[in-house]
Design an enzyme around this catalytic site. Structure first.
Site, PDB file in Angstrom:
ATOM      1  N   LYS A 195       0.852  -1.209   0.000  1.00 27.85           N
ATOM      2  CA  LYS A 195       0.000   0.000   0.000  1.00 27.85           C
ATOM      3  C   LYS A 195       0.888   1.260   0.000  1.00 27.85           C
ATOM      4  CE  LYS A 195      -3.311  -2.979   0.293  1.00 27.85           C
ATOM      5  NZ  LYS A 195      -4.397  -3.464   1.114  1.00 27.85           N
TER       6      LYS A 195
HETATM    7  C1  LIG Z   1      -5.308  -4.424   1.688  1.00 26.44           C
HETATM    8  C2  LIG Z   1      -6.777  -4.360   1.648  1.00 26.44           C
HETATM    9  C3  LIG Z   1      -7.579  -4.738   2.730  1.00 26.44           C
HETATM   10  C4  LIG Z   1      -7.077  -5.425   3.956  1.00 26.44           C
HETATM   11  O1  LIG Z   1      -5.993  -4.880   4.557  1.00 26.44           O
HETATM   12  P1  LIG Z   1      -4.992  -5.795   5.412  1.00 26.44           P
HETATM   13  O2  LIG Z   1      -4.190  -4.752   6.130  1.00 26.44           O
HETATM   14  O3  LIG Z   1      -4.201  -6.597   4.446  1.00 26.44           O
HETATM   15  O4  LIG Z   1      -5.799  -6.623   6.336  1.00 26.44           O
HETATM   16  C5  LIG Z   1      -8.950  -4.557   2.628  1.00 26.44           C
HETATM   17  N1  LIG Z   1      -9.507  -4.057   1.531  1.00 26.44           N
HETATM   18  C6  LIG Z   1      -8.779  -3.700   0.455  1.00 26.44           C
HETATM   19  C7  LIG Z   1      -9.472  -3.131  -0.734  1.00 26.44           C
HETATM   20  C8  LIG Z   1      -7.396  -3.865   0.477  1.00 26.44           C
HETATM   21  O5  LIG Z   1      -6.681  -3.533  -0.608  1.00 26.44           O
END
Ligand SMILES: *Cc1c(COP(=O)(O)O)cnc(C)c1O
Length: 387
Positions: A195
């Site tokens: 991210k």
């Molecule tokens: C990464 C992500 C999540 C979950 O996040 P985590 O930190 O990996 O649990 C939820 N929704 C979307 C759209 C994501 O890209």
């Protein structure tokens, strides 16, 4: 010729001062539940323009807590777009609610007011409690229109925003920053390494509602509260919560990373612009996914939409041929309604926009550590892979 390093589709950018920030946290008094947590929360709230921010162990935990804080439960319905990560839908199931999957625009992958309206019809007479728009790739969903529809149905918006930290949007004469919760009850972020900023694992909810923020803080730590005026060892639990805390170690990294968000965003925008210049050479077989005109996106994912049948190659072949040339790629996402669990629960749904998106999408490398020339390298490799 020396082999060039493999280019993954996404990668964290960790610099010496990030390492130093974590080392300092390790030498400090608090590895968890210390002051760096509140400092990171305050910094995120300020950055996105929300009144409150509550850190959690990951983005999935934030979504789970959001559902609990709203009191969503059995007999309730949540609406999520089908093109998203599993967690957006699963959070409804964690609390016993049912999921109605909305279709998406085939060219942006986003839930639209039209697809939400259609999903609300499919919800029938059931009580729709939450609508979870996903700002897929960093493109901002049409929040005011989605909110108007949710209001009519008596539901609230919870933005699933892990892709969109740093994105803004212009709606009429209002500019909004994703996370400011102008149209939503809460917005959820993740700091997974792919991210926009990374804490290893980590997540954050933002909200302008003080009661929700207080509930989230309680849920994050076992549901424990300390009654005012009680003895110092006394804690009370009205409802079981979880250990969804984010350690100070991770928050120290988050603070250090957040200070770089503008630079990371600028780099993502510059690389995206380069793709926009170079990829049209592969048209009409390859197009870029389209961003809505209101969105001032900081893209998390660079998505090519590829007509594989016109090219006469399968996606698997293209992925393999890219990998042979040292280029990583990924698919975001397999429509969640097609997962065995949801198919068994809700049957085979016909969501033509989600299927059209899935048939064509391929995520290409985009992360701040890429060089300008890397974009040329990706586009050349894609040309070869499609030949
Ligand atoms: C990464 C992500 C999540 C979950 O996040 P985590 O930190 O990996 O649990 C939820 N929704 C979307 C759209 C994501 O890209």
């Amino acid at each position: 010729m020396t082999a060039r390093p493999f280019l993954p589709y996404g990668r964290q950018t960790i610099e010496d001062d990030d390492v130093q920030a974590v080392a300092d946290a390790l030498r400090g008094d608090f590895l968890t539940t210390g002051p760096t947590v509140a400092a990171f929360e305050a910094a995120v709230a300020e950055k996105v323009g929300a009144a409150h921010a509550v850190a959690a162990s990951n983005g999935t935990a934030t979504l789970h807590m959001a559902m609990m804080a709203l009191g969503v439960g059995e007999g309730d319905v949540c609406i999520t777009p089908s093109v998203t990560f599993l967690a957006t839908a699963n959070c409804a199931r964690y609390v016993g609610a049912e999921v109605v999957f909305a279709d998406v625009d085939p060219d942006s992958g986003l839930m639209t007011p039209e697809s939400l309206a259609e999903a609300l019809k499919r919800a029938g007479g059931r009580r729709v409690r939450a609508v979870l728009p996903v700002h897929l790739r960093g493109d901002v969903a049409d929040l005011p229109a989605l909110k108007a529809l949710a209001d009519e149905a008596g539901a609230v918006l919870v933005e699933d925003a892990p892709h969109a930290l740093g994105s803004t949007a212009v709606f009429g004469d209002q500019t909004t920053t994703v996370g400011d919760c102008r149209w939503s009850a809460m917005a959820s972020f993740s700091f997974h390494p792919v991210k926009t900023i990374a804490t290893g694992e980590g997540g954050m909810l933002t909200t302008n509602n003080a009661d929700l923020a207080a509930k989230l803080r309680t849920l994050r730590s076992h549901g424990m509260t300390r009654p005012a005026g009680a003895e110092p060892w006394v804690y009370e639990m009205a409802e079981p919560g979880f250990n969804y805390r984010l350690p100070d170690i991770n928050c120290a990294l988050g603070l250090s990373q957040l200070a770089k968000l503008d630079r990371f965003a600028e780099r993502r925008r510059a690389l995206t612009a380069r793709y926009e210049t170079l990829l049209p050479s592969l048209a009409p077989i390859v197009r870029l996914a389209s961003s809505p005109t209101h969105s001032r996106s900081v893209l998390h994912l660079l998505t090519a939409l590829i007509d594989f049948s016109a090219a006469g190659v399968s996606r698997a072949q293209v992925v393999a041929r890219l990998a042979e040339q040292g280029i990583g790629s990924q698919v975001h996402y397999i429509p969640v309604h097609t997962q065995p669990y949801y198919r068994q629960r809700y049957g085979n749904l016909d969501l033509p926009g989600a299927h059209a998106w899935y048939d064509r999408c391929l995520t290409l490398p985009l992360f701040p550590g890429m060089a300008d020339e890397d974009v040329e390298r990706v586009v050349e490799a894609l040309k070869v892979a499609l030949a």
